[in-house]
Design a protein around this motif. Structure first.
Motif, PDB file in Angstrom:
ATOM      1  N   ASN A 128     -36.940 -38.586  14.271  1.00 53.84           N
ATOM      2  CA  ASN A 128     -37.282 -40.230  13.481  1.00 53.84           C
ATOM      3  C   ASN A 128     -38.309 -40.432  12.724  1.00 53.84           C
ATOM      4  OD1 ASN A 128     -35.307 -42.583  14.872  1.00 53.84           O
ATOM      5  ND2 ASN A 128     -36.911 -43.058  16.061  1.00 53.84           N
ATOM      6  N   LYS A 129     -37.591 -39.484  11.886  1.00 60.13           N
ATOM      7  CA  LYS A 129     -37.966 -40.427  10.396  1.00 60.13           C
ATOM      8  C   LYS A 129     -37.338 -39.643   8.600  1.00 60.13           C
ATOM      9  CE  LYS A 129     -41.673 -36.481   9.751  1.00 60.13           C
ATOM     10  NZ  LYS A 129     -42.480 -36.537   9.615  1.00 60.13           N
ATOM     11  N   VAL A 130     -37.143 -41.344   8.239  1.00 62.88           N
ATOM     12  CA  VAL A 130     -36.809 -40.769   7.406  1.00 62.88           C
ATOM     13  C   VAL A 130     -37.820 -40.677   6.083  1.00 62.88           C
ATOM     14  CG1 VAL A 130     -35.265 -42.135   5.478  1.00 62.88           C
ATOM     15  CG2 VAL A 130     -34.810 -42.220   7.638  1.00 62.88           C
ATOM     16  N   GLY A 131     -37.844 -39.230   4.955  1.00 62.02           N
ATOM     17  CA  GLY A 131     -39.004 -39.446   3.928  1.00 62.02           C
ATOM     18  C   GLY A 131     -38.287 -39.705   3.141  1.00 62.02           C
ATOM     19  N   LEU A 132     -38.395 -39.327   1.448  1.00 59.60           N
ATOM     20  CA  LEU A 132     -38.173 -39.352   0.006  1.00 59.60           C
ATOM     21  C   LEU A 132     -38.342 -38.028  -0.322  1.00 59.60           C
ATOM     22  CD1 LEU A 132     -35.943 -41.734  -1.124  1.00 59.60           C
ATOM     23  CD2 LEU A 132     -37.960 -42.741  -1.358  1.00 59.60           C
ATOM     24  N   SER A 133     -38.197 -37.645  -1.160  1.00 63.77           N
ATOM     25  CA  SER A 133     -37.811 -36.812  -2.550  1.00 63.77           C
ATOM     26  C   SER A 133     -38.056 -37.477  -3.787  1.00 63.77           C
ATOM     27  CB  SER A 133     -38.202 -35.356  -2.003  1.00 63.77           C
ATOM     28  OG  SER A 133     -38.009 -34.591  -3.199  1.00 63.77           O
ATOM     29  N   VAL A 134     -38.868 -37.579  -4.281  1.00 66.72           N
ATOM     30  CA  VAL A 134     -38.727 -37.614  -5.827  1.00 66.72           C
ATOM     31  C   VAL A 134     -38.929 -36.979  -7.203  1.00 66.72           C
ATOM     32  CG1 VAL A 134     -38.839 -40.194  -7.482  1.00 66.72           C
ATOM     33  CG2 VAL A 134     -38.390 -40.475  -4.841  1.00 66.72           C
ATOM     34  N   LYS A 135     -37.662 -37.084  -8.218  1.00 69.07           N
ATOM     35  CA  LYS A 135     -38.164 -36.368  -9.474  1.00 69.07           C
ATOM     36  C   LYS A 135     -38.889 -37.401 -10.330  1.00 69.07           C
ATOM     37  CE  LYS A 135     -36.636 -32.882 -11.826  1.00 69.07           C
ATOM     38  NZ  LYS A 135     -37.311 -31.204 -11.727  1.00 69.07           N
TER      39      LYS A 135
END
Length: 94
Positions: free
Chosen positions: A58-65
Motif C-alpha cells: 500500500n505504497k507508491v514510489g517514484l523513479s526519475v531519470k
C-alpha cells in the motif's frame, strides 16, 4: 492543454496525489493538503519519471531519470513525512 493527462494520479494512505514533470522539475501534488512539493530538480531537464505502485505494501514510489543517473523514492508518503520539503499552495486552473 488538458491537465488530467499531464499528471499521473494515484491514491495513497494520506489521500489522493499526483506527480507531473514541468521540464526541469518533478513535483508532487497533495490534493488533500492542497500543496505542491518539488521532489526532483535538474536545470538541464528531467528526462522521464515512472510511478511505481506497490499494492501489497500500500505504497507508491517514484523513479526519475536525471540525465545519465536514475534516482528513486520508495514511498512518497514516507518521504513527505521524513524530509524537509518546501511546499507551495496547490495551483488551480479555472
Amino acid at each position: 492543454m488538458h491537465y488530467f493527462w499531464a499528471v499521473d494520479w494515484f491514491n495513497t494512505p494520506a489521500g489522493p496525489m499526483g506527480v507531473y514533470n514541468s521540464g526541469s522539475k518533478v513535483s508532487l501534488v497533495d490534493l488533500q493538503g492542497r500543496k505542491e512539493f518539488v521532489l526532483f530538480e535538474r536545470m538541464l531537464g528531467v528526462n522521464e519519471f515512472t510511478v511505481k505502485r506497490d499494492l501489497e505494501q500500500n505504497k507508491v514510489g517514484l523513479s526519475v531519470k536525471l540525465g545519465l543517473s536514475t534516482e528513486e523514492i520508495d514511498d512518497v508518503v514516507e518521504h513527505l513525512s521524513t524530509q524537509v520539503l518546501e511546499s507551495t499552495p496547490m495551483r488551480t486552473m479555472l
